[in-house]
Design an enzyme around this catalytic site. Sequence first.
Site, PDB file in Angstrom:
ATOM      1  N   LYS A   1       6.025   7.516   0.100  1.00 42.28           N
ATOM      2  CA  LYS A   1       6.064   6.363  -0.815  1.00 42.28           C
ATOM      3  C   LYS A   1       6.764   6.815  -2.093  1.00 42.28           C
ATOM      4  CE  LYS A   1       4.660   2.076  -1.175  1.00 42.28           C
ATOM      5  NZ  LYS A   1       4.534   1.037  -0.144  1.00 42.28           N
TER       6      LYS A   1
ATOM      7  N   ASP B   1       9.082  -2.638  -1.609  1.00 46.02           N
ATOM      8  CA  ASP B   1       7.652  -2.855  -1.877  1.00 46.02           C
ATOM      9  C   ASP B   1       7.631  -3.766  -3.110  1.00 46.02           C
ATOM     10  OD1 ASP B   1       4.804  -1.935  -1.129  1.00 46.02           O
ATOM     11  OD2 ASP B   1       4.816  -1.532  -3.252  1.00 46.02           O
TER      12      ASP B   1
END
Length: 444
Positions: free
Chosen positions: A126, A166
């Site tokens: 991430k 995201d």
Amino acid sequence: MSYVDEVIARVKEKNPGQPEFHQTIDEVLESLRPVIERDEEKYKKMALLERLTEPERQVKFRVPWVDDNGQVQVNCGYRVQFNSAIGPYKGGLRFHPSVNIGILKFLGFEQIFKNSLTGLPIGGGKGGSDFDPKGKSDMEVMRFCQSFMTELFRHVGADTDVPAGDIGVGGREIGYMYGQYKRLTNKYESVLTGKGLSYGGSLARTQATGYGLLYFTRALLKLNGIDIAGKTVIVSGSGNVATYAIEKAYQMGAKPVTCSDSNGWVYDPEGIDLEALKEIKEVNRARLTEYKKYRPDSEYHEGKGVWTVKADIALPCATQNELDLDDAKTLVANGVVAVCEGANMPSTLEATKYLQENKIVFGPAKAANAGGVATSALEMSQNAERLSWTFEEVDEKLCGIMENIVANIDAAAKEYGMDGDYVAGANIAGFKKVLDAMEAQGIV
Ligand code: NDP
């Protein structure tokens, strides 16, 4: 002290000031306890949990850029490459002022198990930045994305690490970052997913997380003898996940009546006007205060409140910890039958526990929202083949993957005597493949 407790304590001590990371460590390791305790000595000797909870690599870098007034701005960029046991690191980039290393470690850790659950060969990672795209011009966003990629390109690659979008990173941002990667490396490769259709993107990727959430919810409800058709749904968020969750809920005959953004929320008893929502958020990039102009009979409220609306199903699709214990109590009192998480870790641990204790069908994020990353992996496959599949082909694969996830988490929960505990089921099912691969690859 048991091995699991030892590691939980050590991770908290070694990573102070990272409450979201602690929260996911608590949730995941607690539910892995029965698996670990079957062979505790062995796992302790190989320091399995210490290795699992320590990212393989973390990169933090400066991102300087020039705003439209000629002023130099400086943001912080990050990439956490958590675990590559089963494939190249894969996970989104988040651009939001709240981004810090603790939040990215929580998201990266969750991503390991989510990616494993999809059944596809992708590891967990991430990244992102504390940059806020809200209110910035297109040129400012482009300059930021180019500067961000000017450092990130060293650490990513089609077989190394493949980021996606995201919060705050949609098609526009992915496009600017892809362009810069190509320019820097002279390679047209699948280094990012969520790309535009004209340059390697997959049909149905935009819809995938929201659609996947509904495929998952329908299957999980069916397993519990409930039909989704005719149900009233409350949704939070109004971004990518929320929008396509609302769209698919309609297609399944359910009625979504709320959505929200960080300023307030909308209740439309007739059902959310999807076209209006898309125009406000996707075209005009405006706030939900605009919604009333399209639907004068709807209600707009400042602040939090989506979870107070009476409904059958709740789908939190905004951000972490947006559904707390008080919200959970309200949902139970209002007769909700299911909560499925579209956002990452939207329910606090206390809320999750309360919902499960009250026999609410609870679908945890790492299983429920895995449709996005699954379709990203399908985008990688298409890029590798230099082919584009039709919308129907991708959507059908997505639906199959989500239904498989439901079957697998149900079976894992049952295997460990925790029938109906899909949180444990998801953690265990996701973990087992990673464990197997880590054992096979030795101490690395
Ligand atoms: P978007 O940026 O498209 O939308 C996020 C939505 O959540 C917006 O409505 C935003 O409101 C709201 N929101 C964000 N932060 C907060 C906050 N602190 N408080 C209240 N509302 C907030 O993001 P996505 O829809 O892509 O992501 C939503 C969630 O789903 C995230 O948790 C993400 O990690 C998760 N997710 C996304 C995937 C994807 O494919 N996109 C895949 C799997 C999970 P505002 O516009 O006011 O900021």
